[in-house]
Design an enzyme around this catalytic site. Structure first.
Site, PDB file in Angstrom:
ATOM      1  N   SER A 250     107.354  12.615 -26.140  1.00 56.56           N
ATOM      2  CA  SER A 250     105.984  11.946 -25.589  1.00 56.56           C
ATOM      3  C   SER A 250     105.096  11.683 -26.887  1.00 56.56           C
ATOM      4  O   SER A 250     104.372  11.589 -26.526  1.00 56.56           O
ATOM      5  CB  SER A 250     105.278  12.837 -24.435  1.00 56.56           C
ATOM      6  OG  SER A 250     106.550  11.658 -22.930  1.00 56.56           O
TER       7      SER A 250
ATOM      8  N   SER B 102     105.628   8.809 -23.444  1.00 60.22           N
ATOM      9  CA  SER B 102     104.310   8.736 -22.585  1.00 60.22           C
ATOM     10  C   SER B 102     102.519   8.217 -23.053  1.00 60.22           C
ATOM     11  O   SER B 102     101.561   8.107 -22.340  1.00 60.22           O
ATOM     12  CB  SER B 102     104.698   9.481 -21.407  1.00 60.22           C
ATOM     13  OG  SER B 102     104.072  11.064 -21.648  1.00 60.22           O
TER      14      SER B 102
ATOM     15  N   LYS C 292      94.676  12.643 -23.468  1.00 62.25           N
ATOM     16  CA  LYS C 292      96.033  12.552 -23.222  1.00 62.25           C
ATOM     17  C   LYS C 292      95.062  12.154 -21.115  1.00 62.25           C
ATOM     18  O   LYS C 292      95.086  12.999 -21.191  1.00 62.25           O
ATOM     19  CB  LYS C 292      96.873  12.749 -23.437  1.00 62.25           C
ATOM     20  CG  LYS C 292      97.985  11.603 -22.306  1.00 62.25           C
ATOM     21  CD  LYS C 292      99.761  12.660 -22.871  1.00 62.25           C
ATOM     22  CE  LYS C 292     100.603  12.385 -21.830  1.00 62.25           C
ATOM     23  NZ  LYS C 292     101.758  12.293 -22.600  1.00 62.25           N
TER      24      LYS C 292
HETATM   25  N1  GLN Z   1     110.499   9.682 -22.045  1.00 60.47           N
HETATM   26  C1  GLN Z   1     110.810  10.878 -21.944  1.00 60.47           C
HETATM   27  C2  GLN Z   1     110.820  11.098 -19.832  1.00 60.47           C
HETATM   28  O1  GLN Z   1     110.586   9.963 -19.338  1.00 60.47           O
HETATM   29  C3  GLN Z   1     109.668  12.243 -22.259  1.00 60.47           C
HETATM   30  C4  GLN Z   1     108.305  12.435 -21.992  1.00 60.47           C
HETATM   31  C5  GLN Z   1     107.620  13.051 -22.526  1.00 60.47           C
HETATM   32  O2  GLN Z   1     107.658  13.913 -23.246  1.00 60.47           O
HETATM   33  N2  GLN Z   1     106.456  13.175 -21.757  1.00 60.47           N
HETATM   34  O3  GLN Z   1     110.756  12.281 -19.345  1.00 60.47           O
END
Ligand code: GLN
Length: 469
Positions: free
Chosen positions: A173, A149, A74
């Site tokens: 994410s 994400s 990532k």
């Molecule tokens: N959807 C969550 C957020 O926007 C999780 C993001 C993540 O785990 N990096 O914060």
């Protein structure tokens, strides 16, 4: 398409394939599937060079335990001498001076890193639509999101562009995109994997973990990357149980709790509910204990998560000021305008929204009402979760209330997007390990994910459970 390291190993041993050929196949697939937008950069030359070197090590019988594994990272995990951008314009041109601990550990075991993967900007999002480089498309239905994400991390594995990927999970994410793409995604106990070299979003929540087609590959990678690290003071201090040496417990009966509100909450799609219930019934038929429990804090989980993570993000992202890293505005004329304009032009709308929210909840006059109250509720969630684990081994819920939604469907509605995280943020608030595993499909053929959470530090037991289910 290979879906496990075991298959690759078998073919390497029989001479069916060799490592340079394997890498070439992945490079071709990446090329063919470029339109999915999973990769931001491909390390073609380097991957080929490493393949040749590791091939020789395999022949000599001295290769590491990840030889044959081709992985993607990532774009918020740093790799020395390589660009990293957190899918943001603000890091344009920035190259890392060091490697994340997990990168060092993966390379030491002869994994091949084939490229860096698109994600939501600074890992903020649940659909990968917040990337400065465009959304990642779900390979099963390209009109739909990959989840976020770590969307690039999920789709790269889903579409056979690499065998396994490393993502980060602050509130879901890893698990949510794994669920949307029909894969396994694991969020370890907070501190079990070093955050050194992970670009910080919300430091008391962030953790790195793998996405793969199967549980054995997840175990192998966890065995490689987990454990204490002197460069991360929040990493686990004591030795942790091996992921590979736990006995198979096929006979033992376990105690599962499921939070009944997670199946009754408005917005849970019927197929998600039905498949989760089917899974629970199967557990019962195998002789396990399965009880419905109530978790009255479910409705405050998303507000607590967004209060605390935006606060931490507003502080973590202060360092991107047009000074040390990447992008600097062309219109800057002095110190103040360098900071203001670089930040205004460099960050995308969701990141700005969160910096503003986080600054607000930390500001004097509002700190007690929001930030410190949310900290207290975080403690309540932790306590209540520990209470549940006094009587149960695991907690089950769907990973996400829905399957992969259409690109654009929620992008104008931040609140609807935030609610996509309702079941996943629990594990990050409490710091506990959680996994998303594939659990059937909806009527459109889209994958559904099931989440299983375990007590703090029971990571190996959780992965072992999945092997035996
Ligand atoms: N959807 C969550 C957020 O926007 C999780 C993001 C993540 O785990 N990096 O914060």
């Amino acid at each position: 398409m290979y879906t496990s390291l075991a298959q690759i190993r078998t073919d390497l041993e029989s001479g069916e394939i060799n490592l340079p050929k394997l890498v070439n196949n992945y490079l071709e697939t990446i090329q063919e599937k470029q339109h999915l937008n999973a990769f931001l950069e491909v390390y073609e030359i380097e991957a080929k060079e490493r393949a040749a070197i590791i091939e020789k090590k395999i022949e000599a019988g001295v290769a590491g335990k990840l030889a044959g594994m081709v992985i993607g990272l990532k774009d918020n995990i740093v790799y020395k001498g390589h660009k990293v951008s957190a899918s943001s314009k603000i890091l344009a041109g920035f190259e890392s001076l060091y490697s994340a601990t997990i990168v060092e550990r993966l390379l030491a075991e002869d994994a091949i890193i084939i490229g860096r993967l698109n994600c939501d900007e600074f890992a903020m999002g649940a659909s990968n639509e917040n990337s400065a480089f465009g959304p990642v498309k779900n390979a099963l239905d390209e009109s739909r999101v990959s989840g976020g994400s770590s969307g690039g991390a999920a789709v790269s594995v889903q579409a056979g562009m690499c065998l396994l990927s490393l993502g980060s999970d602050t509130g879901g994410s890893i698990r949510q995109p794994a669920s949307f793409c029909g894969l396994y995604g694991f969020k370890p106990t907070y501190g079990y994997v070093s955050r050194y070299g992970l670009i910080a979003y919300a430091s008391s929540f962030d953790i790195i973990g793998p996405i793969a087609h199967n549980i054995e590959d997840l175990k192998l990678v966890m065995e490689t990357i987990a454990g204490s690290d002197e460069n991360d003071a929040t990493s686990v201090q004591q030795a942790i149980p091996s992921f590979l040496q736990l006995p198979k417990e096929t006979e033992s009966k376990r105690k599962f709790a499921y939070i009944k509100e997670t199946l009754e909450t408005e917005g849970v799609e019927p197929a998600v509910k039905a498949e989760t219930e089917k899974f629970l019934k199967e557990l019962i038929s195998k002789g396990h204990q399965v009880d419905a429990i109530s978790f009255d804090l479910l409705s405050v989980m998303v507000p607590v998560y967004y209060t605390l993570t935006t606060a931490e993000a507003s502080s973590n992202l202060a360092r991107f000021a047009g000074m040390h890293y990447g992008f600097r505005s062309q219109n800057a004329v002095d110190l103040e305008s360098t900071i203001k304009k670089s930040r205004s032009e460099g960050f995308g709308p969701e990141v700005k929204r969160r910096i503003m929210l986080g600054t607000f909840v930390l500001s004097s006059g509002y700190y007690d009402a929001y930030y410190s109250k949310a900290q207290k509720v975080r403690r309540l969630v932790k306590n209540k979760t520990e209470e549940i684990f006094k009587n149960y081994d695991f907690i089950i819920s769907p990973t996400s209330p829905t399957t992969a939604f259409k690109i654009g469907e929620k992008s104008d509605n931040p609140l609807a997007m935030y609610l996509a995280d309702i079941f996943t943020v629990h594990a990050n608030i409490a710091g506990i390990p959680a996994i998303s595993i594939p659990n059937g499909h909806d009527t459109n053929g889209l994958p559904i994910g099931l989440q299983i959470m375990a007590p703090l530090g029971k990571d190996a037991a959780l992965l072992n459970l999945i092997s035996t289910l």
